[in-house]
Scaffold this motif. Structure first.
Motif, PDB file in Angstrom:
ATOM      1  N   ARG A   1      72.031  86.291  26.660  1.00 60.33           N
ATOM      2  CA  ARG A   1      73.124  86.943  27.378  1.00 60.33           C
ATOM      3  C   ARG A   1      72.589  88.023  28.317  1.00 60.33           C
ATOM      4  N   PHE A   2      71.619  88.794  27.843  1.00 64.05           N
ATOM      5  CA  PHE A   2      71.075  89.869  28.670  1.00 64.05           C
ATOM      6  C   PHE A   2      70.405  89.297  29.919  1.00 64.05           C
ATOM      7  N   THR A   3      69.638  88.243  29.747  1.00 63.40           N
ATOM      8  CA  THR A   3      68.961  87.620  30.892  1.00 63.40           C
ATOM      9  C   THR A   3      69.977  87.097  31.895  1.00 63.40           C
ATOM     10  N   ASN A   4      71.083  86.551  31.401  1.00 59.08           N
ATOM     11  CA  ASN A   4      72.140  86.069  32.298  1.00 59.08           C
ATOM     12  C   ASN A   4      72.820  87.228  33.024  1.00 59.08           C
ATOM     13  N   VAL A   5      72.952  88.371  32.351  1.00 61.02           N
ATOM     14  CA  VAL A   5      73.515  89.557  33.007  1.00 61.02           C
ATOM     15  C   VAL A   5      72.587  90.039  34.123  1.00 61.02           C
TER      16      VAL A   5
ATOM     17  N   LEU B   1      79.425  84.821  35.485  1.00 60.67           N
ATOM     18  CA  LEU B   1      80.003  85.642  34.431  1.00 60.67           C
ATOM     19  C   LEU B   1      80.239  84.829  33.160  1.00 60.67           C
ATOM     20  N   SER B   2      80.686  83.584  33.313  1.00 62.22           N
ATOM     21  CA  SER B   2      80.872  82.718  32.136  1.00 62.22           C
ATOM     22  C   SER B   2      79.547  82.464  31.438  1.00 62.22           C
ATOM     23  N   ARG B   3      78.481  82.343  32.225  1.00 58.62           N
ATOM     24  CA  ARG B   3      77.155  82.147  31.632  1.00 58.62           C
ATOM     25  C   ARG B   3      76.742  83.370  30.814  1.00 58.62           C
ATOM     26  N   CYS B   4      77.086  84.567  31.336  1.00 56.18           N
ATOM     27  CA  CYS B   4      76.778  85.787  30.580  1.00 56.18           C
ATOM     28  C   CYS B   4      77.457  85.734  29.219  1.00 56.18           C
TER      29      CYS B   4
END
Length: 386
Positions: A98-102, A86-89
């Motif tokens: 951000r989208f790729t991390n989500v 979640l922190s990576r997002c």
């Protein structure tokens, strides 16, 4: 698999918490909760059930139960991780990152499940409240028939909020059971003014020809604010083998331009390929995220609510862990009878609509179930995830 547990005394009750589903949970190597002659017993259990039947009200004997509630399983998929995805997002430098991390985080909520056994059906009003670091997670069973679970999670440090509304609808298909998970999941990155909406894949339990459990179906992830969208397909192998595939795309919804091709296995490695330059990169590693997970611990037993899953089902879970099946049957029947008595009592008083304590709930044919949290922030919990 889940022989490790955390037990805390609370007056005359115990909080019994077992290890969450992890990368090892789908392994056939641990027979701890497997009934003898499992395939035959599963088929005998379903012999009077017609194909296409809704199994929502189907009650399993305790020998087929994992010592935990489905409510806990939903919560574990959010708070039980070895890495803070979640922190990576939140820390992504641009919308695409951000989208790729989500997308990676969404894949991490997909957990292996062992064949032939299932968690308890949560009772009405049951809750599960757990914290991990600054992430505080609260779930409540807001409807029993049909079964609907609501989740609210907040991280005031990262300024992240999560809202889920889940309704499983399992149906018997003759040689398999497929549980469609209805409802919407929202992840809000408030620092960036972004809301991500997504759905869940379906749980597929294959009895024949080769028994196994997998996740199947299409998952769509959208962010209206940045116009990005992911279309993922979860696939299985009907005859055993590697299976657990993910295929899909990340695209710009306004132009329909495909930015990344997504591929891999949700229980292993998932990668993306840049459609412009052909470069590949790993976005998710299941071994790093969901292997070797431990049971939560009770930090403050006096503050645990009596509706907590680990208390509601504590005596039954303990009996299953002890393999005391006679005791387990008695306890499970007692829990279910208490729920029926409470329902009859509400009907006698003319209280036909259940009012959840932590959510405002609504239903419409168009939107389905909607669960809105009453409070802005989830408070720290007396149960801590490791």
């Amino acid at each position: 698999m889940m022989v490790m547990m955390q037990v805390a005394e609370q007056k005359d009750t115990k909080v019994v918490l077992t290890k969450p589903f992890s990368l090892e949970s789908g392994s056939d190597s641990d027979p701890s909760y497997r009934a003898p002659n499992l395939i035959r017993r599963v088929l005998a259990l379903l012999k009077n059930v017609r194909p296409g039947s809704d199994l929502t009200k189907f009650q399993l004997p305790p020998v087929f139960n994992i010592p935990k509630s489905q409510l806990q399983c939903y919560g574990e998929s959010v708070y039980s991780t070895r890495l803070d995805l979640l922190s990576r997002c939140n820390s992504g430098e641009n919308p695409l990152e951000r989208f790729t991390n989500v997308v990676a985080w969404s894949i991490s909520t997909t957990r292996p499940s062992p064949f032939g056994i299932a968690p308890y059906n949560p009772i009405l009003g049951e809750t599960h409240h757990v914290s991990k670091g600054n992430l505080h997670v609260l779930l409540e069973q807001v409807s029993h028939n049909p079964p609907v679970s609501a989740l609210h999670a907040t991280d005031d440090k990262e300024n992240i909020e999560m809202i889920w509304c889940q309704q499983p609808v399992p149906r018997f298909r003759g040689t398999s059971v497929e549980a469609q998970v209805l409802g919407k999941r929202q992840l809000k990155l408030l620092n960036h003014g972004e809301t991500y909406e997504m759905n869940s894949p379906n749980l597929f339990i294959r009895i024949l020809p080769v028994p196994g459990v997998d996740w199947v179906g299409n998952v769509n992830i959208k962010c209206l604010e940045n116009g990005l969208e992911a279309k993922l397909s979860y696939r299985t192998s009907l005859f055993g083998g590697r299976g657990r595939y993910i295929r899909g795309q990340i695209l710009d919804s306004s132009s329909t331009k495909v930015i990344y091709e997504v591929y891999g296995h949700w229980d292993s490695i998932v990668q993306v390929k840049d459609t412009d330059n052909g470069k590949e990169k790993e976005i998710y590693n299941a071994k790093e995220v969901i292997s070797g997970l431990q049971a939560p611990i009770v930090k403050d037993s006096k503050s645990v609510w009596p509706t907590e899953s680990g208390i509601v089902w504590g005596e039954l879970s303990q009996a299953i862990l002890n393999k005391d099946w006679e005791k387990a049957r008695e306890v499970k029947q007692a829990v279910e009878e208490r729920q029926r008595n409470m329902s009859r009592e509400r009907d006698t008083k003319g209280l036909y609509t259940w009012t959840p304590k932590n959510f405002v709930v609504s239903y419409s044919k168009e939107a389905g179930w909607e669960c809105s949290p009453i409070h802005k922030l989830v408070p720290p919990a007396p149960i801590i995830a490791q």
